[in-house]
Design an enzyme around this catalytic site. Structure first.
Site: not given
Ligand SMILES: Cc1ncc(C[n+]2csc(CCOP(=O)(O)OP(=O)(O)O)c2C)c(N)n1
Ligand SMILES: [Mg+2]
Length: 666
Positions: A35, A126, A266, A388, A415, A441, A473, A477
């Site tokens: 990237h 992310l 990207h 709990s 959580e 959970f 519950d 649960h």
């Molecule tokens: C939880 C999660 N979902 C999906 C992805 C796949 N993914 C990696 S980067 C990205 C887009 C991220 O966009 P942004 O944070 O704006 O990065 P930029 O394109 O600006 O570098 C996705 C969907 C991931 N790494 N983690």
């Protein structure tokens, strides 16, 4: 190049930022994977942070009082690897950058904690880095309250992208940080308006500044290519008594002649032509992986600055009172205090003789009364289920935004945010986090549990209400498939203790395994003490053991966990009465049992002919113990809403059913 820069004989900000851009686009090109857009776009922001603000020392990557830098947008890993190389971290030489994304290199696709010094956490999923950072910033405040600001005084900086802020976990993390007013947390938002699918307007119209502001953050917006503006915004953020968000408007793939500003940068190599064009546009005529001496020297000088700051700090630590210093050093190293097991052993002996009937969640709370006294670096918490989960002890004081000296965190109904924050606390060091919610959970925090396991961090999850035994519950649960799914995760210890004594033993094991997170699956309902004979040895340490041997030559073995051990014991009594010598094996931890040698395992499990598993959960995973033709008494559907006793009868998890299942196999 500006005139001022041209006159400056030393490397300029632009040179230094371009070094990151060049290394990133070239490494991605060489790997034919990765990237480039994010590192090229965020290079100015990162350069300002590292050259003008970040307190770090590449020669001492684990210096406890360093600032933390978390690259939450982990796909931009080349940004971090470039910085580690440029500032002079050992183990990140140029060959590592050339081996980007290759097997065995320190430069994995996404930053992986432990792969190279200077990587504070594993990012890629992310939002996780941002949420880890909340835990790091919290740990910093808690330790500052304990040791004073002369010893603990650092910032946590996060570089997060659109994706991190779109993820749900960001809401929990941002809200928690605002609530606790974690003033040492500064998030630099790589506000480039681009994600993989294209412009962010395809899928989001949040006003991020207003969102953070609503959670009590200080917010600012800057041009992410204007070093002076970035610098000023960070300076302001550092002085603010709230956590800060700085939205840095950047151009993804900055410098790429035709692709800059587009999602095309990207997640794919730019291509030779585009890279050649970028070299021209950036004024970077040097070949791939070559950094001119004066630019490298400027970066190395930035890296070298921290050494004196660290030496000063070491002087302050050395001047501490002896006991305080050794406590600081012990906890920073993650070592447990001398004698912590003696208190627990006494507790075990008392429980074996008293033999109370207790829910294991209540047993866990009793254990915590003992443990938190002996191990003061344990930090408890719960996602709004404190009563709990039994996670709070009589000694605990909750941390507040005004006083971080307590040892308990009210994580609120968050959580996922709690689990990620606990990862951050564990990564920060100096504290051992545990936190509770209902076992069902774990689904709400599984991505963070997975990262605890992947990173090998000692995070202890206190997951109560662990079966249909929670009763009224109902099925929403009642976990059914959760034990199986958690047992499927590598490097995670799943403990399901059968009574108060096993609960103490499992807690001890969770603490001792300092490179592995643990789940403690605990009952809501009362269970009798089965271990009425005290053993100094921790019998749970082998994962499973013979709780009750057959009276004669063993014909059947009942293998049970948690609350079902009681049922197995009742079934054994019936079978023995019917002339069938039967053993009961308690199996609180499949993973530790699997690590034992074969002869131990075979001796415990007995003849293959008749083994019957008993667990109020699905069978998946049990066949390794009972074999595919073994018997099993458990669940194969969701539960239902009713008192626990009725549910056990309704779903046929009873001593009679175990007896019948065993006889059918004889
Ligand atoms: C939880 C999660 N979902 C999906 C992805 C796949 N993914 C990696 S980067 C990205 C887009 C991220 O966009 P942004 O944070 O704006 O990065 P930029 O394109 O600006 O570098 C996705 C969907 C991931 N790494 N983690
Ligand atoms: Mg983006």
């Amino acid at each position: 190049m500006t005139l001022a820069e041209a006159l400056d004989p030393t490397a300029t900000h632009t040179d230094m930022a371009n070094a990151i851009r060049a290394l990133s686009m070239d490494a991605v090109q060489k790997a034919n994977s990765g990237h480039p857009g994010m590192p090229m776009g965020a290079a100015d922001v990162a350069t300002v942070l590292f050259t003008r603000h970040l307190k770090f020392d590449p020669s001492a990557p684990d210096w406890p009082d360093r600032d933390r830098f978390v690259l939450s947008a982990g796909h931009g890993s080349m940004l971090l690897y470039s910085l580690l190389h440029l500032t002079g971290y050992a183990g990140m030489d140029i060959d590592q950058l050339k081996a980007f994304r290759q097997l065995g290199s320190h430069t994995a696709g996404h930053p992986e904690y432990g792969h190279a010094a200077g990587i504070e956490t594993t990012t890629g999923p992310l939002g996780q880095g941002l949420a880890n950072a909340v835990g790091m910033a919290l740990a910093e405040r808690m330790l500052a309250a304990r040791y004073g600001s002369r010893i603990v005084d650092h910032y946590t900086y996060v570089l997060a992208g659109d994706g991190c802020l779109m993820e749900g976990i960001s809401h929990e993390a941002v809200s928690l940080a605002g609530h606790l007013r974690l003033s040492r947390l500064i998030v630099l938002f790589d506000d480039n308006g681009i994600t993989i699918d294209g412009k962010t307007e395809l899928s989001v119209h949040d006003n991020q500044l207003m969102r953070f502001e609503a959670s009590g953050w200080h917010v600012a917006r800057v041009d992410g290519h204007d070093p002076a503006a970035i610098d000023a915004a960070i300076t302001t953020a550092r002085a603010d008594d709230r956590p800060s968000l700085i939205a840095c408007r950047t151009v993804i793939g900055y410098g790429a002649p035709t692709k800059a500003g587009s999602e095309k940068t990207h997640g794919a190599p730019l291509g030779e032509d585009e890279i050649a064009g970028a070299r021209k546009k950036l004024g970077w005529p040097y070949p791939p992986f070559e950094i001119p001496d004066e630019i490298l020297a400027a970066w190395r000088a930035v890296g070298a600055r921290g050494e004196a700051v660290r030496a000063d700090w070491e002087g302050r630590v050395a001047a501490l009172d002896n006991d305080v210093r050794s406590e600081f050093e012990r906890t920073a190293a993650g070592d447990l205090p001398l004698g912590w097991e003696a208190a627990l052993d006494e507790f075990k002996a008392a429980m074996s003789s008293e033999a109370p009937k207790l829910a294991t969640r209540v047993a866990s709370q009793k254990v915590l009364e003992v443990l938190t006294a002996a191990v003061p670096e344990m930090v408890g918490g719960s996602a709004d289920l404190t009563g709990s989960n039994g996670t709070r002890t009589s000694r605990h004081v909750a941390v507040t935004r005004d006083d971080f000296s307590g040892g308990y965190v009210n994580y609120g109904v968050r959580e996922h945010g709690m689990a990620a924050a606990m990862n951050g606390i564990a990564l920060h060091g100096g504290l051992i986090p545990y936190g509770g919610t209902f076992l069902v959970f774990t689904d709400y925090c599984r991505p963070s549990i997975r990262l605890s396991a992947l990173m090998g961090k000692r995070v202890i999850y206190v997951m109560t209400h662990d079966s249909i035994g929670l009763g009224e519950d109902g099925p929403t649960h009642q976990p059914v498939e959760h034990l199986a799914s958690l047992r499927a995760m590598p490097n995670l210890l799943v403990f399901r203790p059968a009574d108060v004594v096993e609960t103490a033993e499992c807690w001890a094991l969770a603490l001792k395994h300092d490179n592995t997170p643990s789940i403690l699956a605990l009952t809501r309902q009362g269970v009798p003490t089965l271990r009425t004979e005290h053993t100094a040895e921790n019998l749970c340490a082998r994962g499973g053991y013979v709780l009750a041997e057959a009276s004669g030559k063993r014909k059947a073995t009942l293998i049970a966990t948690g609350s079902e051990a009681e049922i197995a014991m009742a079934a054994r009594a019936q079978l023995e009465g019917d002339g069938i010598p039967t053993a009961v094996v308690s199996m609180p931890c499949f993973e530790l049992f699997a690590q034992q040698d074969k002869s131990y395992r075979n001796a415990v499990l007995g003849p293959k002919s008749v083994r019957v598993g008993v667990e109020a959960a699905v069978r998946l995973g049990w066949d390794a113990l009972i074999c595919s033709d073994g018997g099993f008494v458990g669940m194969d559907s969701f539960g239902a809403s009713a008192p626990a006793g009725k549910l056990y009868e309704h779903f046929g998890i009873t001593a009679d059913a175990v007896v019948a299942e065993t006889k059918s196999k004889l």
